[in-house]
Design a protein around this motif. Structure first.
Motif, PDB file in Angstrom:
ATOM      1  N   THR A 154       0.831  -1.188   0.000  1.00 12.05           N
ATOM      2  CA  THR A 154       0.000   0.000   0.000  1.00 12.05           C
ATOM      3  C   THR A 154       0.879   1.257   0.000  1.00 12.05           C
ATOM      4  OG1 THR A 154      -1.856   1.084   1.118  1.00 12.05           O
ATOM      5  CG2 THR A 154      -0.255  -0.007   2.539  1.00 12.05           C
ATOM      6  N   TYR A 155       0.213   2.424   0.040  1.00 17.28           N
ATOM      7  CA  TYR A 155       0.937   3.703  -0.023  1.00 17.28           C
ATOM      8  C   TYR A 155       0.211   4.732   0.838  1.00 17.28           C
ATOM      9  CZ  TYR A 155       2.937   8.023  -1.892  1.00 17.28           C
ATOM     10  OH  TYR A 155       3.537   9.249  -2.007  1.00 17.28           O
ATOM     11  N   LEU A 156       0.944   5.713   1.294  1.00 16.10           N
ATOM     12  CA  LEU A 156       0.438   6.729   2.212  1.00 16.10           C
ATOM     13  C   LEU A 156      -0.800   7.486   1.705  1.00 16.10           C
ATOM     14  CD1 LEU A 156       1.180   8.123   4.943  1.00 16.10           C
ATOM     15  CD2 LEU A 156       2.404   9.841   3.584  1.00 16.10           C
ATOM     16  N   GLY A 157      -1.009   7.453   0.385  1.00 13.67           N
ATOM     17  CA  GLY A 157      -2.189   8.112  -0.186  1.00 13.67           C
ATOM     18  C   GLY A 157      -3.501   7.565   0.351  1.00 13.67           C
ATOM     19  N   SER A 158      -3.446   6.440   1.081  1.00 10.86           N
ATOM     20  CA  SER A 158      -4.639   5.892   1.754  1.00 10.86           C
ATOM     21  C   SER A 158      -5.019   6.716   2.975  1.00 10.86           C
ATOM     22  CB  SER A 158      -4.346   4.470   2.214  1.00 10.86           C
ATOM     23  OG  SER A 158      -3.263   4.493   3.135  1.00 10.86           O
ATOM     24  N   GLY A 169      -5.744   6.215  -3.888  1.00 16.06           N
ATOM     25  CA  GLY A 169      -5.723   6.433  -2.440  1.00 16.06           C
ATOM     26  C   GLY A 169      -6.932   5.813  -1.773  1.00 16.06           C
ATOM     27  N   VAL A 170      -8.093   5.949  -2.426  1.00 15.95           N
ATOM     28  CA  VAL A 170      -9.326   5.360  -1.891  1.00 15.95           C
ATOM     29  C   VAL A 170      -9.218   3.832  -1.914  1.00 15.95           C
ATOM     30  CG1 VAL A 170     -11.813   5.156  -2.272  1.00 15.95           C
ATOM     31  CG2 VAL A 170     -10.674   7.362  -2.602  1.00 15.95           C
ATOM     32  N   ALA A 171      -8.683   3.295  -2.996  1.00 16.54           N
ATOM     33  CA  ALA A 171      -8.536   1.831  -3.096  1.00 16.54           C
ATOM     34  C   ALA A 171      -7.542   1.320  -2.047  1.00 16.54           C
ATOM     35  CB  ALA A 171      -8.079   1.450  -4.503  1.00 16.54           C
ATOM     36  N   LYS A 172      -6.495   2.082  -1.798  1.00 14.24           N
ATOM     37  CA  LYS A 172      -5.504   1.639  -0.798  1.00 14.24           C
ATOM     38  C   LYS A 172      -6.093   1.697   0.618  1.00 14.24           C
ATOM     39  CE  LYS A 172      -1.926   0.668  -3.423  1.00 14.24           C
ATOM     40  NZ  LYS A 172      -1.696  -0.748  -3.775  1.00 14.24           N
ATOM     41  N   ALA A 173      -6.961   2.685   0.868  1.00 15.40           N
ATOM     42  CA  ALA A 173      -7.631   2.734   2.175  1.00 15.40           C
ATOM     43  C   ALA A 173      -8.466   1.468   2.357  1.00 15.40           C
ATOM     44  CB  ALA A 173      -8.511   3.979   2.276  1.00 15.40           C
ATOM     45  N   ALA A 174      -9.150   1.055   1.289  1.00 17.33           N
ATOM     46  CA  ALA A 174      -9.952  -0.178   1.352  1.00 17.33           C
ATOM     47  C   ALA A 174      -9.039  -1.392   1.547  1.00 17.33           C
ATOM     48  CB  ALA A 174     -10.768  -0.330   0.074  1.00 17.33           C
ATOM     49  N   LEU A 175      -7.934  -1.409   0.839  1.00 18.61           N
ATOM     50  CA  LEU A 175      -7.006  -2.544   0.959  1.00 18.61           C
ATOM     51  C   LEU A 175      -6.505  -2.677   2.406  1.00 18.61           C
ATOM     52  CD1 LEU A 175      -5.193  -4.733  -0.428  1.00 18.61           C
ATOM     53  CD2 LEU A 175      -3.485  -2.921  -0.719  1.00 18.61           C
ATOM     54  N   THR A 179      -7.060  -5.761   5.024  1.00 19.92           N
ATOM     55  CA  THR A 179      -5.955  -6.415   5.746  1.00 19.92           C
ATOM     56  C   THR A 179      -6.364  -6.706   7.184  1.00 19.92           C
ATOM     57  OG1 THR A 179      -4.321  -5.282   4.374  1.00 19.92           O
ATOM     58  CG2 THR A 179      -3.547  -6.079   6.505  1.00 19.92           C
ATOM     59  N   ARG A 180      -6.973  -5.718   7.836  1.00 28.39           N
ATOM     60  CA  ARG A 180      -7.372  -5.891   9.245  1.00 28.39           C
ATOM     61  C   ARG A 180      -8.516  -6.895   9.381  1.00 28.39           C
ATOM     62  NH1 ARG A 180      -5.735  -0.408   8.960  1.00 28.39           N
ATOM     63  NH2 ARG A 180      -7.766   0.307   8.255  1.00 28.39           N
TER      64      ARG A 180
END
Ligand code: NAD
Length: 271
Positions: A154-158, A169-175, A179-180
């Motif tokens: 992932t990347y900080l853009g989340s 960024g939205v997709a990485k927040a979901a990713l 994970t959790r």
């Protein structure tokens, strides 16, 4: 080739079998991680997207002793069924999986997030970059009767707004949320699920983001360490999380970005 980097050798992954998804070329983060895992004795299969990539990926794979290469398109259930059937046939059980896959249309990765994000663009990015991890986690966990470790990138853009990163960024927040939730579900089975939040690195994916190269320069100048994120650092963190060194760590997003993520505002260099 693997000689591009200086990865420590050892036997931390000896006896472990896994799948690395997302090597496209020698700049891919998946390639760095796979090279480090190979240097520590891991046995691996690679999945890659489409026959056209095989020409580039096969020589890389063979240079680190990986002979099992399987095409897998994460948007296509039939392709994923075939890939995991081939993986099960080859290995029987798995100890680890690396998901290093993301995609959004280029027109979703520039300018105004509000104006440029379309329904189709939103769904495509979420499907390839977030849902696919859930699908992989379900398939891989069924091959992990003895526990295991899963990793995504992932990347900080989340967490923060990074200009032009927009839909990704939205997709990485979901990713990261996936994970959790996966870590909670799979924890009782001894399966750990983590993500690495890497600083910007010069790969094909980065080239698809408007001003992507600028993200590397910004990452360097705003980071605590004033340096680029290294492949060795990212691969070393992957080794920790995927090997038994990482036992008891799950549901984490570990930043490997030379301290870019924790800075409040740009350092003027004074004081
Ligand atoms: P990359 O382009 O080398 O890797 C991306 C991979 O995704 C490619 O192998 C591509 O074939 C694969 N892919 C795309 N669509 C797919 C599909 N439908 N099915 C199967 N595979 C598909 O770039 P990378 O930078 O190594 O990216 C790997 C991961 O690291 C991504 O999740 C990316 O978001 C993440 N990441 C990258 C950076 C960076 O700055 N490069 C920073 C943090 C996180």
């Amino acid at each position: 080739m693997a000689d591009d980097y200086d990865f420590p050798k050892g036997d931390l992954m000896k006896g472990k079998k896994g799948v690395v998804m997302g090597v496209a070329n020698h700049n891919s983060i998946a390639w760095g991680i796979a090279s480090q895992l190979a240097a520590q004795g891991a046995e691996m299969a690679f999945t890659y997207l489409g026959e056209s990539l095989e020409r580039r990926v096969r020589p890389l794979a063979e240079s680190i002793g990986v002979t099992t290469m399987i095409t897998a398109d994460v948007t296509d259930d039939a392709s994923m069924d075939a890939a995991f059937a081939a993986i099960e046939k080859k290995f029987g059980t798995l100890d680890f999986v690396v998901h290093s896959i993301a995609h959004a249309d280029r027109d979703q990765l520039k300018g105004s997030f509000v104006e440029n994000t379309t329904r189709d663009g939103f769904m495509l990015a979420m499907n390839i970059s977030a849902y696919s991890f859930v699908d992989v986690a379900r398939r891989a966990s069924r091959l992990m009767p003895n526990g295991g470790s899963m990793l995504s990138m992932t990347y900080l853009g989340s967490e923060r707004v990074i200009p032009n990163y927009n839909m990704m960024g939205v997709a990485k927040a979901a990713l990261e949320a996936c994970t959790r939730y996966a870590a909670r579900d799979l924890g009782p089975s001894g399966i750990r699920v983590n993500a690495i939040s890497a600083g910007a690195m010069r790969t094909l994916s980065l080239a698809g983001i408007s001003g992507g190269r600028g993200m590397i320069a910004q990452g360097r100048s705003f980071s605590a360490m004033k340096e680029d994120t290294s492949m060795e650092g990212v691969a070393g963190c992957a080794l920790w999380l995927l090997s038994d060194l990482g036992r008891s760590t799950t549901g984490e997003v570990v930043h490997v970005d030379a301290g870019f993520h924790m800075m409040g505002f740009p350092d003027s260099g004074e004081g």
